[in-house]
Design a protein around this motif. Sequence first.
Motif, mmCIF file in Angstrom:
data_model
loop_
_atom_site.group_PDB
_atom_site.id
_atom_site.type_symbol
_atom_site.label_atom_id
_atom_site.label_comp_id
_atom_site.label_asym_id
_atom_site.label_seq_id
_atom_site.Cartn_x
_atom_site.Cartn_y
_atom_site.Cartn_z
ATOM 1 N N LYS A 83 40.992 38.685 31.406
ATOM 2 C CA LYS A 83 41.708 39.722 32.138
ATOM 3 C C LYS A 83 40.589 40.933 32.442
ATOM 4 O O LYS A 83 40.772 41.295 33.734
ATOM 5 C CB LYS A 83 42.657 40.317 31.167
ATOM 6 C CG LYS A 83 44.103 39.628 31.395
ATOM 7 C CD LYS A 83 45.413 40.273 30.816
ATOM 8 C CE LYS A 83 45.186 41.419 29.923
ATOM 9 N NZ LYS A 83 46.444 41.903 29.163
ATOM 10 N N ASN A 84 39.747 41.280 31.612
ATOM 11 C CA ASN A 84 38.897 42.392 32.014
ATOM 12 C C ASN A 84 38.068 42.073 33.096
ATOM 13 O O ASN A 84 37.809 42.745 34.078
ATOM 14 C CB ASN A 84 38.426 42.914 30.662
ATOM 15 C CG ASN A 84 38.973 43.882 30.111
ATOM 16 O OD1 ASN A 84 40.026 44.701 30.592
ATOM 17 N ND2 ASN A 84 38.760 44.088 28.808
ATOM 18 N N LYS A 85 37.428 40.750 32.950
ATOM 19 C CA LYS A 85 36.462 40.351 34.006
ATOM 20 C C LYS A 85 37.243 40.196 35.462
ATOM 21 O O LYS A 85 36.660 40.716 36.397
ATOM 22 C CB LYS A 85 35.897 38.884 33.327
ATOM 23 C CG LYS A 85 34.898 38.379 34.590
ATOM 24 C CD LYS A 85 34.285 37.188 33.780
ATOM 25 C CE LYS A 85 33.369 36.382 34.622
ATOM 26 N NZ LYS A 85 32.207 37.380 34.806
ATOM 27 N N TYR A 86 38.366 39.636 35.179
ATOM 28 C CA TYR A 86 38.830 39.405 36.730
ATOM 29 C C TYR A 86 39.896 40.082 37.331
ATOM 30 O O TYR A 86 40.024 40.456 38.379
ATOM 31 C CB TYR A 86 39.534 37.940 36.756
ATOM 32 C CG TYR A 86 38.364 36.902 36.732
ATOM 33 C CD1 TYR A 86 37.699 36.467 37.637
ATOM 34 C CD2 TYR A 86 38.225 36.192 35.211
ATOM 35 C CE1 TYR A 86 36.366 35.482 37.642
ATOM 36 C CE2 TYR A 86 36.871 35.221 35.180
ATOM 37 C CZ TYR A 86 36.454 34.759 36.280
ATOM 38 O OH TYR A 86 35.396 33.942 36.199
ATOM 39 N N GLN A 87 40.291 41.015 36.365
ATOM 40 C CA GLN A 87 41.297 41.859 36.960
ATOM 41 C C GLN A 87 40.972 43.292 36.764
ATOM 42 O O GLN A 87 41.265 44.241 37.379
ATOM 43 C CB GLN A 87 42.864 41.795 36.130
ATOM 44 C CG GLN A 87 43.857 42.696 36.588
ATOM 45 C CD GLN A 87 45.006 42.206 35.708
ATOM 46 O OE1 GLN A 87 45.324 42.007 34.480
ATOM 47 N NE2 GLN A 87 46.422 42.109 36.420
ATOM 48 N N GLY A 88 40.079 43.773 35.816
ATOM 49 C CA GLY A 88 39.526 44.989 35.466
ATOM 50 C C GLY A 88 40.390 45.699 34.919
ATOM 51 O O GLY A 88 41.376 45.658 34.666
ATOM 52 N N THR A 89 39.685 47.003 34.551
ATOM 53 C CA THR A 89 40.485 48.039 33.782
ATOM 54 C C THR A 89 41.238 48.833 34.774
ATOM 55 O O THR A 89 41.078 48.737 36.016
ATOM 56 C CB THR A 89 39.600 48.900 32.897
ATOM 57 O OG1 THR A 89 38.780 49.692 34.191
ATOM 58 C CG2 THR A 89 38.615 48.309 32.137
ATOM 59 N N THR A 90 42.372 49.599 34.202
ATOM 60 C CA THR A 90 42.977 50.481 35.065
ATOM 61 C C THR A 90 42.507 51.462 35.883
ATOM 62 O O THR A 90 42.497 51.427 37.075
ATOM 63 C CB THR A 90 44.018 51.399 34.264
ATOM 64 O OG1 THR A 90 44.519 50.564 33.256
ATOM 65 C CG2 THR A 90 45.035 52.033 34.985
ATOM 66 N N LYS A 91 41.059 51.772 35.478
ATOM 67 C CA LYS A 91 40.383 52.712 36.482
ATOM 68 C C LYS A 91 39.773 51.838 37.550
ATOM 69 O O LYS A 91 39.626 52.291 38.697
ATOM 70 C CB LYS A 91 39.252 53.370 35.466
ATOM 71 C CG LYS A 91 38.467 54.349 36.345
ATOM 72 C CD LYS A 91 37.252 54.717 35.105
ATOM 73 C CE LYS A 91 36.685 56.089 35.876
ATOM 74 N NZ LYS A 91 35.682 56.454 35.027
ATOM 75 N N VAL A 92 39.510 50.827 37.342
ATOM 76 C CA VAL A 92 38.803 49.807 38.195
ATOM 77 C C VAL A 92 40.088 49.377 39.376
ATOM 78 O O VAL A 92 39.711 49.433 40.278
ATOM 79 C CB VAL A 92 38.251 48.629 37.792
ATOM 80 C CG1 VAL A 92 37.840 47.820 38.815
ATOM 81 C CG2 VAL A 92 36.976 48.899 36.863
#
Length: 109
Positions: A83-92
Amino acid sequence: MASENNFVQAAIPYFDEYWPIVEDDIGVPVEGEVLTNAQKAEFKARKMKDLKAKNYLFQAIERPIMETIFCKETSKDIWDSMKNKYQGTTKVKRAQLQALRRNFKTLRR
């Protein structure tokens, strides 16, 4: 007449029963916590479901990406990493949304 085609379609896993493990994790007992036999059996069953979920995720993920997540302990860890790799964090996500809004305003003019 016998069929010349011996194609066997791979079984598609019924992932719904494993999704709660991926979403909520297996719930590792606290170190030093004494478990009853029933709790041990339940944890063992959750651990087995987690291993099956990890196996299904590994089958669905491309080799270069798999190498980055192979060291993850649980299916939840794998899912969160993906999820972090493809969706990114909230900030991204916010930064991407701002960039898209700027592009949209530029195109509207």
